[in-house]
Design an enzyme around this catalytic site. Structure first.
Site, PDB file in Angstrom:
ATOM      1  N   LYS A 195      48.425  37.957  32.389  1.00  0.00           N
ATOM      2  CA  LYS A 195      47.813  36.630  32.338  1.00  0.00           C
ATOM      3  C   LYS A 195      46.376  36.757  32.786  1.00  0.00           C
ATOM      4  O   LYS A 195      46.049  37.646  33.589  1.00  0.00           O
ATOM      5  CB  LYS A 195      48.545  35.676  33.282  1.00  0.00           C
ATOM      6  CG  LYS A 195      48.351  34.215  32.949  1.00  0.00           C
ATOM      7  CD  LYS A 195      49.224  33.860  31.780  1.00  0.00           C
ATOM      8  CE  LYS A 195      49.471  32.415  31.569  1.00  0.00           C
ATOM      9  NZ  LYS A 195      50.662  32.229  30.732  1.00  0.00           N
TER      10      LYS A 195
HETATM   11  N1  GLU Z   1      50.133  31.209  27.096  1.00  0.00           N
HETATM   12  C1  GLU Z   1      51.378  31.237  26.404  1.00  0.00           C
HETATM   13  C2  GLU Z   1      52.527  31.489  27.372  1.00  0.00           C
HETATM   14  O1  GLU Z   1      52.432  31.211  28.542  1.00  0.00           O
HETATM   15  C3  GLU Z   1      51.348  32.185  25.221  1.00  0.00           C
HETATM   16  C4  GLU Z   1      51.097  33.620  25.558  1.00  0.00           C
HETATM   17  C5  GLU Z   1      50.869  34.517  24.334  1.00  0.00           C
HETATM   18  O2  GLU Z   1      51.023  34.042  23.219  1.00  0.00           O
HETATM   19  O3  GLU Z   1      50.555  35.680  24.567  1.00  0.00           O
HETATM   20  O4  GLU Z   1      53.580  31.902  26.984  1.00  0.00           O
END
Ligand code: GLU
Length: 415
Positions: A107
Site C-alpha cells: 500500500k
Molecule cells: N485499493 C484497492 C484495494 O484496497 C485496490 C488495490 C489494487 O487494485 O491493487 O483493494
C-alpha cells in the site's frame, strides 16, 4: 471519529495473530508474515500554484511478495500515515491470497487532502511521488492502483512518469483510464464485487434480495458503484451518508438521480429525493444490510450495540474495530469481511495487468463474468469454512488467506 487506544496496525495484527494461532503456524513463518518486507518514506517537495514550495510526506509499504509481485493502492488522505499504510498493506496480502490472484500485498499513501489541491498540484505531487519510489515499482515488482483520494487520472500520471524513466509500460499500474490501457469494468469493480458477495450471502442466510433495505456509509467510488449496482439488482438503498450529511428514504432512494446530484455537488447532502439527516444518523437507520464504504473504524463500540441491521457488508478496508466486531458477533449479526467484500477491485486490477502483458483487451462482459466467478469462489470457500468450523466469516477468510501465504513460504523454502 472515535478515540482509539490502539493503532490500525495493532488492530489488523490482532486478527492475524488469532489466525496464526488457529492455524498453528510455526514461529518463523509468523515473524515473516508480520513484518513488512520493505518500506519507504519519502519527502515530496512540490511547487504550489501560488509559487510556495510545500513538502508532503509519502510512503510505500511492501508487506509481502511471496505469492507474486507486490500489489495495492495509493491513498491520498490526511491520515495516510505510516501506521495506516502498514495496516492496509498487510490486508492486501491476505486479500490477494483469499481471491487467489498471483500477487502479494502493498500500500502507498501521501498525507494530504486532495480536495485542497488543484489538478495541476496533484499532477506534480503524483509525479514527484512516482519518481521517489520508482526503484521499488515495476510490472513484476510492485504495481500500484487507486485507493481513497486517488483515481484513474492519478494512475495515468504515475504511468506516464514511470514511462519517462523506464520506457512505455502500462502494466506498472492498474486502474488506469480505459483510453490508456485500463480495463473495462475496473472503476465499478469493487462495488460490483461487493454486490456479488452480498447476493450470495443473502441467499445462504435466507434473506430476500429483491427489496432488501440497504444503508450505505460513504459515497465515493466504492459506495456509489455499490449503490448503483445494488439498485439495479432490485435492492432498496434506504440511506446514504457522506461527510456532509445523509439522505434517507424508506421506500428507496432514486440512486441514478442521487449519483448525478453527488457528482455535481460533491456531496449527497441537500438531495431532495429523501429526508436530509446528520452523517451519524446512518448508524440508526432501520435496514437489513449496513454497508460501511468509507473509512477505517466506522463501526465502533459506540454504535455496534444499536446498529439496526441484520448483516454487515464491509466494502471499506478495516471499517470495524475489534470491539465492534465482538459486539456484532454477540448480537448474532454476521459481518462479511473487507478482504472478501472489496476484493473485486484488485481482482479486476489483475485482469487489467494480464490484459496489458498480453496486449489484448477484454469486453466489459467478460471482465464482469470472470470477476463473478472468482469472487463467488472466494465467498463459497469462506462460507464453507465458516459452516464447518463455526468461525465467523472474518476468521474463515483470514485463515484461508494466511494459510495460502504460509504455504507459499514453505514451498519456497524460506524458513
Ligand atoms: N485499493 C484497492 C484495494 O484496497 C485496490 C488495490 C489494487 O487494485 O491493487 O483493494
Amino acid at each position: 471519529m472515535a478515540i482509539k487506544e490502539r493503532s490500525a496496525q495493532e488492530d489488523v495484527r490482532l486478527s492475524f495473530d488469532c489466525a496464526a494461532d488457529r492455524l498453528g503456524l510455526p514461529q518463523g513463518v509468523c515473524i515473516m508474515l508480520v513484518e513488512p518486507w520493505r518500506e519507504l518514506r519519502v519527502s515530496l517537495p512540490v511547487r504550489m500554484d501560488d509559487g510556495r514550495v510545500e513538502v508532503f510526506i509519502g510512503y510505500r509499504v511492501q508487506h509481502n511478495a511471496v505469492r507474486g509481485p507486490y500489489k495495492g493502492g495509493v491513498r491520498y488522505h490526511p491520515h495516510a500515515d505510516e501506521d495506516e499504510v502498514r495496516a492496509l498493506a498487510s490486508l492486501m496480502t491476505w486479500k490477494t491470497a483469499l481471491l487467489d490472484i498471483p500477487f502479494g500485498g502493498a500500500k502507498g499513501g501521501i498525507e494530504l487532502d486532495p480536495h485542497t489541491l488543484s489538478e495541476a498540484e496533484l499532477n506534480r505531487v503524483t509525479r514527484r511521488y512516482t519518481r521517489s519510489i520508482q526503484h521499488l515499482l515495476g510490472p513484476h515488482r510492485d504495481i500500484p492502483a487507486p485507493d481513497m483520494g486517488t483515481n484513474a487520472q492519478t494512475m495515468a500520471w504515475m504511468m506516464d512518469e514511470y514511462g519517462q524513466m523506464h520506457g512505455y509500460n502500462p502494466s506498472v499500474v492498474t486502474g488506469k483510464p480505459v483510453e490508456l490501457g485500463g480495463s473495462a469494468g475496473r472503476e465499478a469493480a469493487t462495488g460490483r464485487g461487493a454486490v456479488f458477495v452480498l447476493t450470495e450471502a443473502m441467499r445462504d442466510l435466507g434473506m430476500q434480495v429483491k427489496g432488501a433495505r440497504i444503508a450505505v456509509q460513504g459515497f465515493g467510488n466504492v459506495g456509489s458503484w455499490f449503490a448503483r449496482i445494488a439498485h439495479e439488482e432490485g435492492m432498496r438503498i434506504v440511506a446514504v451518508a457522506d461527510l456532509n450529511g445523509s439522505v434517507c428514504n424508506a421506500n428507496g432512494l432514486d440512486v441514478p438521480a442521487l449519483t448525478d446530484y453527488a457528482r455535481e455537488h460533491r456531496t449527497v447532502a441537500g438531495f431532495t429525493g429523501g429526508e436530509n439527516c446528520r452523517t451519524e444518523d446512518i448508524f440508526s437507520v432501520d435496514c437489513d444490510v449496513f454497508v460501511p464504504a468509507a473509512m477505517e473504524n466506522a463501526l465502533t463500540e459506540e454504535n455496534a450495540w444499536t446498529l439496526p441491521a441484520k448483516l454487515v457488508l464491509e466494502a471499506a478496508n478495516h471499517p470495524t474495530t475489534p470491539e465492534a466486531d465482538r459486539i456484532l458477533r454477540e448480537r448474532g449479526i454476521p459481518v462479511l469481511p473487507d478482504i472478501l467484500v472489496n476484493g473485486g477491485g484488485v481482482t479486476v486490477s489483475y485482469f487489467e495487468w494480464t490484459q496489458n502483458l498480453q496486449q489484448f483487451s477484454w469486453s466489459e462482459e467478460r471482465v464482469n463474468e470472470e470477476l463473478h466467478k472468482r469472487i463467488v469462489a472466494a465467498y463459497c470457500a469462506v462460507a464453507k469454512k465458516a459452516r464447518e468450523t463455526g468461525y465467523t466469516f472474518r476468521e474463515a477468510a483470514m485463515d484461508i488467506g494466511v494459510e495460502r501465504v504460509a504455504r507459499a513460504i514453505e514451498l519456497r523454502g524460506f524458513v
